[in-house]
Every structure is written in C-alpha cells, then in structure tokens.
Design an enzyme around this catalytic site. Structure first.
Site, PDB file in Angstrom:
ATOM      1  N   PRO A  24       0.826  -1.213   0.000  1.00 49.94           N
ATOM      2  CA  PRO A  24       0.000   0.000   0.000  1.00 49.94           C
ATOM      3  C   PRO A  24       0.857   1.259   0.000  1.00 49.94           C
ATOM      4  O   PRO A  24       1.891   1.317   0.672  1.00 49.94           O
ATOM      5  CB  PRO A  24      -0.804  -0.123   1.299  1.00 49.94           C
ATOM      6  N   GLU A  25       0.428   2.240  -0.756  1.00 52.50           N
ATOM      7  CA  GLU A  25       1.144   3.503  -0.830  1.00 52.50           C
ATOM      8  C   GLU A  25       0.349   4.566  -0.075  1.00 52.50           C
ATOM      9  O   GLU A  25      -0.664   4.272   0.565  1.00 52.50           O
ATOM     10  CB  GLU A  25       1.376   3.874  -2.291  1.00 52.50           C
TER      11      GLU A  25
ATOM     12  N   HIS B  93      -6.785 -15.065  10.034  1.00 53.35           N
ATOM     13  CA  HIS B  93      -5.708 -14.082   9.939  1.00 53.35           C
ATOM     14  C   HIS B  93      -6.042 -12.780  10.668  1.00 53.35           C
ATOM     15  O   HIS B  93      -5.389 -11.761  10.445  1.00 53.35           O
ATOM     16  CB  HIS B  93      -5.401 -13.798   8.468  1.00 53.35           C
TER      17      HIS B  93
ATOM     18  N   ARG C  14      -0.340 -12.453   5.126  1.00 50.26           N
ATOM     19  CA  ARG C  14       1.084 -12.679   4.885  1.00 50.26           C
ATOM     20  C   ARG C  14       1.963 -12.263   6.065  1.00 50.26           C
ATOM     21  O   ARG C  14       3.160 -12.546   6.083  1.00 50.26           O
ATOM     22  CB  ARG C  14       1.536 -11.920   3.630  1.00 50.26           C
TER      23      ARG C  14
ATOM     24  N   LYS D  20      21.970  14.670  -8.194  1.00 53.47           N
ATOM     25  CA  LYS D  20      21.723  13.230  -8.207  1.00 53.47           C
ATOM     26  C   LYS D  20      21.865  12.673  -9.621  1.00 53.47           C
ATOM     27  O   LYS D  20      21.218  13.142 -10.544  1.00 53.47           O
ATOM     28  CB  LYS D  20      20.319  12.922  -7.663  1.00 53.47           C
TER      29      LYS D  20
END
Length: 293
Positions: free
Chosen positions: A2-3, A104, A123, A166
């Site tokens: 997830p972001e 879970h 997971r 960079k």
C-alpha cells in the site's frame, strides 16, 4: 505494498471510531507479525484514549493519552475492518463476510465508541509498535523520512534541492523515501506520465545550476499533488489486497493513465503513443516513450 493514498484512506476510515475513544480491550492473537510484539504491547494500549490519528508516509500513527504513539504499518496484505460487536456486520456500504479469512485476524481493538477494529494480515508483513512520542525522532522506522508530498512544505524548490546533483534516474529518486515520503511504484509511474517526464531522466535535471527548480520540477510536483489527491478521493487502488475499513475496494485503478496498461494506447491528447513496460531497479515501470521525455 500500500502507498500513501491507501494508507490515508484507511486512516480516514478509522478516525471516526478511533479518535477520541478509549481502547477498552486490546488483543494480540499471536506473538508476532513481521516483527515480534513488544512484551508490554497490550499493557501500553489497554485503557488508553486515542487523542489523534495521523499518518506519516506509509505509517498510521495513533496518539495515546499516555504520551505513547501506536505505529502501524499495513505491510503487503494487511487491512483493518471496523465491526459492530452487537451483530458482527462491517460498517460501510459494502460488506464482506469474514469466512475462513478470520484465521488471519491477528490484532483486535475494542473501542469505547462501540466498534471493534480488527487487523487482518494473511502474509504477516505488517507490524505494530508502541513508541514514546518524545522518542519518535530517534525511531529507526521513521528516521530519515523525507517530506510529506501533500504537506505545505513540499514544493518544486524542495524537490529540486533534494535532487540537486543526483545522477540516479528520476523514478529511483522519487521512490527514495528520503527524497519524498509515501510514494511507491504505482503513483510514481502515474505522476511521471502526467508530467510528461521520462522515468529514465536524470534526477538532477529538476534543478538548475543555481539550485533553482526547473519547469520539470514544477510540473512534477503538480502531477504528484493531483494524482495523490485523486487517488485518495477514489479510496486508493485495489490491485490485490487493499480494502477500505468498510470492506469496500478502492477504485483508482480504473483511472490509471499508464500503470498496468502495457500495450494500450496513451491517453495523452494527440500523442498516439503506446504504453510500454520495462524493468527498472527491480520494479516494473510503465511509460509512454513518445510523450514522456
């Protein structure tokens, strides 16, 4: 993984039942998730009022009246359900039966607001940790995080300074949580496409020789703001595991301009290009070579 939009969506779903309420009961139903629970994990939570529920990058942060902070990360498959304990139904428009997935359900918070908050993680890549607020700056999980992309301080000048000199590619720079916090593969691909910048472009090109932001930097910051806000409004993107706290799927994946659209026509007006995929720094990158320069 997830972001930022998915985590912010979860925060907004939990806020009405968690913020201002007491954790009447806290249960850790196994000794660990990704990391072992602290020996005093339950004791430091039970009986505490949640005075605020915030987000830092991809972390949820619940401020407690004791001065502690509950740090929570969803991992790859973690999700929260908000349940009415009287009849077991999920709060929200779409209801998903627990079924065998209840095996879970690893953490439960019973709130004085009358709701049960259940953390489910098949997971077990998620994690939770209780940290004293005055020790947050020294917390390894948070130390070194860059600015929030939706914060007032994040602008083209800040991004240009972070990328000055960079030599890495632009996509890798944006995925670096020290440059900007909370962005992941999906939203970096989307923001680069919307700003018409190549993921292969050198990050230093966002800054002039005097350290000032280029037009590229200004376009990119605008695109980051737009794509993140649009995704939050859509409840995030549900590709595999993401659920809102109601059980409802996010639907921003239906608005993707480039991500997971390999072989399809570019949606940029008058472009006519085709979306391509290549592997970059071990991740799939989706882009249009014709309009992203």
């Amino acid at each position: 993984m997830p972001e930022l939009p998915e985590v912010e969506t979860v925060r907004r779903g939990l806020q009405p039942v968690m913020e201002g309420a007491k954790i009447v009961v806290a249960e850790a139903r196994r000794p660990d998730l990704r990391f072992p629970f602290q020996p005093d994990f339950v004791a430091r939570l039970q009986g505490q009022v949640v005075t605020g529920l915030g987000r830092r990058a991809k972390y949820l942060m619940a401020d407690l009246a004791s001065g502690d902070v509950l740090l929570m990360h969803l991992g790859m498959s973690g999700s929260f359900r908000v349940i009415k304990p009287d009849n077991g139904t999920v709060l929200g428009e779409f209801h998903y039966p627990k079924g065998k997935d209840s095996a879970h359900d690893h953490v439960l918070f019973r709130m004085s607001s009358g709701a049960d908050i259940v953390f489910n993680d098949p997971r077990r890549f998620g994690y939770m940790k209780v940290i004293a607020r005055n020790a947050l700056e020294d917390e390894p999980l948070l130390r070194g995080l860059g600015p929030e992309p939706l914060g007032n301080a994040f602008d083209a000048a800040m991004l240009a300074r972070s990328c000055e000199g960079k030599k890495t590619n632009l996509k890798a720079a944006l995925l670096d949580q020290r440059v900007v916090a909370g962005l992941g593969n999906i939203y970096v691909c989307e923001a680069l496409h919307r700003s018409h910048l190549s993921p292969r472009r050198i990050a230093a090109t966002l800054s002039t020789r005097k350290g000032e932001p280029t037009d590229h930097a200004k376009r990119l910051v605008g695109a980051i703001h737009t794509v993140l806000n649009d995704a939050i409004k859509a409840g995030g993107s549900s590709l595999r595991d993401h659920r809102q706290t109601s059980g409802e799927l996010g639907y921003f994946q239906h608005s993707f301009k480039v991500y997971d659209r390999e072989g399809e026509k570019c949606t940029t007006p008058r472009c006519g290009g085709t979306i391509k995929r290549f592997t970059q720094n071990g991740r799939s990158t989706f882009w249009c070579a014709k309009c992203q320069k």
